[in-house]
Design a protein around this motif. Structure first.
Motif, PDB file in Angstrom:
ATOM      1  N   MET A   1       0.341   3.993   2.923  1.00 43.97           N
ATOM      2  CA  MET A   1       0.655   3.519   4.275  1.00 43.97           C
ATOM      3  C   MET A   1       2.126   3.165   4.414  1.00 43.97           C
ATOM      4  O   MET A   1       2.716   3.352   5.493  1.00 43.97           O
TER       5      MET A   1
ATOM      6  N   ILE B   1       0.100   1.141  11.719  1.00 48.45           N
ATOM      7  CA  ILE B   1       0.323   2.509  11.235  1.00 48.45           C
ATOM      8  C   ILE B   1      -0.994   3.269  11.169  1.00 48.45           C
ATOM      9  O   ILE B   1      -1.045   4.487  11.339  1.00 48.45           O
ATOM     10  N   ARG B   2      -2.072   2.544  10.946  1.00 49.51           N
ATOM     11  CA  ARG B   2      -3.427   3.052  11.107  1.00 49.51           C
ATOM     12  C   ARG B   2      -4.192   2.017  11.922  1.00 49.51           C
ATOM     13  O   ARG B   2      -3.798   0.851  11.982  1.00 49.51           O
ATOM     14  N   GLU B   3      -5.277   2.434  12.506  1.00 49.37           N
ATOM     15  CA  GLU B   3      -6.025   1.531  13.380  1.00 49.37           C
ATOM     16  C   GLU B   3      -6.458   0.268  12.630  1.00 49.37           C
ATOM     17  O   GLU B   3      -7.056   0.335  11.548  1.00 49.37           O
TER      18      GLU B   3
ATOM     19  N   ASP C   1       0.867  -1.176   0.000  1.00 52.03           N
ATOM     20  CA  ASP C   1       0.000   0.000   0.000  1.00 52.03           C
ATOM     21  C   ASP C   1       0.907   1.230   0.000  1.00 52.03           C
ATOM     22  O   ASP C   1       1.643   1.464   0.967  1.00 52.03           O
TER      23      ASP C   1
ATOM     24  N   GLU D   1       3.789   6.419   5.051  1.00 48.40           N
ATOM     25  CA  GLU D   1       3.536   6.866   6.419  1.00 48.40           C
ATOM     26  C   GLU D   1       4.448   6.145   7.414  1.00 48.40           C
ATOM     27  O   GLU D   1       4.879   6.733   8.418  1.00 48.40           O
TER      28      GLU D   1
ATOM     29  N   ASN E   1      -6.907   2.358  -2.341  1.00 48.76           N
ATOM     30  CA  ASN E   1      -5.591   2.996  -2.249  1.00 48.76           C
ATOM     31  C   ASN E   1      -4.707   2.570  -3.416  1.00 48.76           C
ATOM     32  O   ASN E   1      -4.929   1.527  -4.035  1.00 48.76           O
TER      33      ASN E   1
ATOM     34  N   ASN F   1      -7.260  -3.040   1.698  1.00 49.50           N
ATOM     35  CA  ASN F   1      -6.502  -2.023   2.444  1.00 49.50           C
ATOM     36  C   ASN F   1      -6.459  -2.297   3.943  1.00 49.50           C
ATOM     37  O   ASN F   1      -6.549  -1.386   4.759  1.00 49.50           O
ATOM     38  N   ARG F   2      -6.269  -3.602   4.298  1.00 46.66           N
ATOM     39  CA  ARG F   2      -6.167  -3.984   5.698  1.00 46.66           C
ATOM     40  C   ARG F   2      -4.755  -4.388   6.087  1.00 46.66           C
ATOM     41  O   ARG F   2      -4.509  -4.762   7.239  1.00 46.66           O
TER      42      ARG F   2
ATOM     43  N   ILE G   1      -4.632  -1.945  11.120  1.00 46.77           N
ATOM     44  CA  ILE G   1      -3.824  -2.300   9.951  1.00 46.77           C
ATOM     45  C   ILE G   1      -2.749  -3.317  10.331  1.00 46.77           C
ATOM     46  O   ILE G   1      -2.003  -3.123  11.299  1.00 46.77           O
TER      47      ILE G   1
END
Length: 428
Positions: free
Chosen positions: A155, A182-184, A152, A158, A286, A265-266, A186
Motif C-alpha cells: 500500500m 489508498i484502498r477502501e 504496509d 501504491e 501483507n 492491514n487497515r 484504509i
C-alpha cells in the motif's frame, strides 16, 4: 497470591513462595539462591535452563530456585518482599521501578563488580546508565526494545511513498495524507496518543526537542510547549481525517498486537515498538516493513533510547559475588543468549546479538538488526524513571484522549499534563 515456582540449576525442587529464602550454608555445602521474573511458564523454563548453565560453571554446589508470575502480581510480590528485606537474590526489574528500589536501599550496588565479575564492554556506558540511581548501579539491561515506523509495503508503494525516506515528522504527516484511502477503508496512519500505559513515541519527540522526560532529580524534564507541539501534530492529522478515529482506537485497545491496525492491514503506517515486528509479520496477510522513527529537523542527534529489560540483585543476598556472576552470565554469555534468544527483546550485548543472528527468522533478524544499527547512533543517558512515572503516562494518555474527542483544547491538555505530572512526582 500464588506464585508458580520451579527450580533451576542442580538438584532443585518445586517449593511454595512462603518457604525460607537463601542463606549461607558455609563450607562446601550446597547453596540455594532465589531468582525471579515476570512472564509465563515458557519464559521461566528458558531462564531456569540458563541458570542451570551458569550453575554448571561454578565450583560450588549452587541451586537457583526460580519464581515467576504475570507482571501485576510479580510487582506486588517484589514490593512485599522488599518491605521484609527478603528480595530474591537475582531478579528482573522494570525500568519504571528501579529508581524507587535503588533509592530505598533494597538493591545491591553492582558498582564494585563492574569490570571484574561483570563485564560491560559489549553493552556500553549508556547501558550502565539505565540502572544508575544516585551514583550507584543497581541494575543492568539484559535486553532492549525500541521504537519504529511500521508500514504496509504494497500500500505504501501504491501511494507513492518511500517510508525509508520519511526522515522528519512533517514527512510522516505528508505521507499519512497521501496514503489515507489508498484502498477502501484504509487509514493513513494509526493514532498512538491515547495509550495510558506507555508513551515512548512522545518520549522520543521530547528528547529530539532537547529536553528530557525526567530530570536526574526525579522531576519532569519536558516543557508545556513541547507537549503542546506533539498534541497539535496529531490534532491536525485528526482534523484532516487521516488517522485512526478515537472510537476505533479504544475498540482495539484489548485486541493485542496481532489484532492491531497494521497487523490486520487497515492502515498504511503505524508507530510501534520495534520488538512487536516479530508478532505483526506472521499475523499480517501483507508484507510489513520497518524503519526508524522520524525526527525533528532541528532536533538533537543523541536522542536515541531503548527501553530496557533490567536485572538486579537484592541487597539482602548472602552471596553477592555469585549473584553478580549470574547477572554477567545472563547479560554477556553467548551460549545463554543462544538459548533465550529474543524472549525478552534484543540482547543488550552487541556480541550476543551478532551471535544469535543466524538462529533467527527474517522478522526476528530485521528487529535485531534495526536495534544494532540504531545503537551505533549517539545516545545520551536516559534519566531513570522516578516513582510516579506510571501516573505521568496515565495523565498523558487521559488528556490526549480528551483532545482526540474534542473535549479539551491542545493548550489546556498540555497544561494539565504538566500540572498533573508534576503532582504525580511529588511536586518535583
Amino acid at each position: 497470591m500464588a506464585m508458580i515456582l520451579a527450580a533451576c540449576g542442580r538438584g532443585g525442587a518445586t517449593r511454595s513462595s512462603g518457604d525460607a529464602g537463601s542463606g549461607e550454608n558455609g563450607g562446601g555445602e550446597a547453596i540455594t539462591m532465589r531468582t525471579a521474573l515476570w512472564g509465563n511458564a515458557d519464559r521461566a523454563q528458558l531462564y531456569e535452563e540458563a541458570c542451570a548453565m551458569y550453575a554448571d560453571t561454578l565450583e560450588q554446589d549452587v541451586t537457583f530456585d526460580m519464581s515467576f508470575a504475570e507482571l501485576g502480581p510479580y510487582l506486588e510480590r517484589l514490593a512485599t518482599t522488599a518491605a521484609a528485606n527478603d528480595l530474591p537474590d537475582v531478579f528482573f526489574m522494570r525500568d519504571t521501578h528501579v529508581g524507587w528500589y535503588g533509592q530505598s536501599g533494597s538493591l545491591l550496588d553492582l558498582t564494585p563488580y563492574l569490570g571484574d565479575i561483570i563485564q560491560t564492554d559489549e553493552i556500553g556506558e549508556a547501558a550502565v546508565g539505565d540502572g544508575t540511581v544516585d551514583g550507584g548501579v543497581y541494575a543492568l539491561p539484559t535486553h532492549y526494545v525500541g521504537q519504529a515506523l511500521f508500514y504496509d509495503v504494497a500500500m505504501a508503494e501504491e501511494a507513492g511513498i518511500d517510508p525509508g525516506a520519511l526522515t522528519t515528522w512533517d514527512d510522516l504527516a505528508d505521507a499519512a495524507r497521501e496514503a489515507h484511502g489508498i484502498r477502501e477503508g484504509i487509514v493513513g496512519l494509526h493514532d498512538p496518543t491515547m495509550d495510558n500505559s506507555t508513551q515512548r513515541f512522545l518520549e522520543a519527540y521530547i528528547r529530539q526537542a532537547g529536553e528530557e522526560v525526567y530530570t536526574p532529580e526525579g522531576g519532569i524534564g519536558f516543557s508545556e510547549d513541547t507537549i503542546a507541539s506533539w498534541l497539535e501534530f496529531w490534532h491536525q492529522l485528526r482534523s484532516d481525517g487521516v488517522i485512526t478515529p478515537p472510537d476505533l482506537v479504544l475498540e482495539l485497545d484489548g485486541s493485542g498486537v496481532a489484532g492491531g491496525m497494521i497487523a490486520t492491514n487497515r492502515c498504511v503506517l503505524a508507530l510501534m515498538s520495534t520488538n512487536h515486528y516479530v508478532q505483526v509479520v506472521p499475523a499480517s496477510e501483507n508484507e510489513i516493513g520497518l524503519t526508524s522513527l522520524p525526527i525533528l529537523p532541528d532536533g538533537t542527534d543523541d536522542w536515541w533510547f531503548f527501553p530496557p529489560i533490567l536485572i538486579s540483585a537484592g541487597a539482602n543476598t548472602q552471596h553477592p559475588e555469585i549473584a553478580a556472576g549470574l547477572i554477567n552470565f545472563l547479560v554477556n554469555d553467548t551460549e545463554a543468549g543462544e538459548h533465550t534468544l529474543l524472549n525478552q527483546g534484543a540482547p543488550s550485548s552487541a556480541a550476543v546479538r551478532d551471535t544469535i543472528l543466524p538462529l533467527l527468522d527474517d522478522a526476528q533478524r530485521a528487529f535485531v538488526e534495526q536495534i544494532s544499527r540504531e545503537q551505533e547512533y549517539p545516545r545520551r543517558a536516559f534519566p531513570v524513571r522516578p516513582e510516579g512515572s506510571e501516573e505521568v503516562n496515565t495523565s498523558i494518555g487521559r488528556n490526549s484522549t480528551a483532545v482526540a474527542y474534542g473535549e479539551m483544547s491542545v493548550s489546556d491538555a498540555a497544561a494539565a499534563i504538566v500540572s498533573e505530572s508534576t503532582a504525580a512526582l511529588g511536586g518535583a
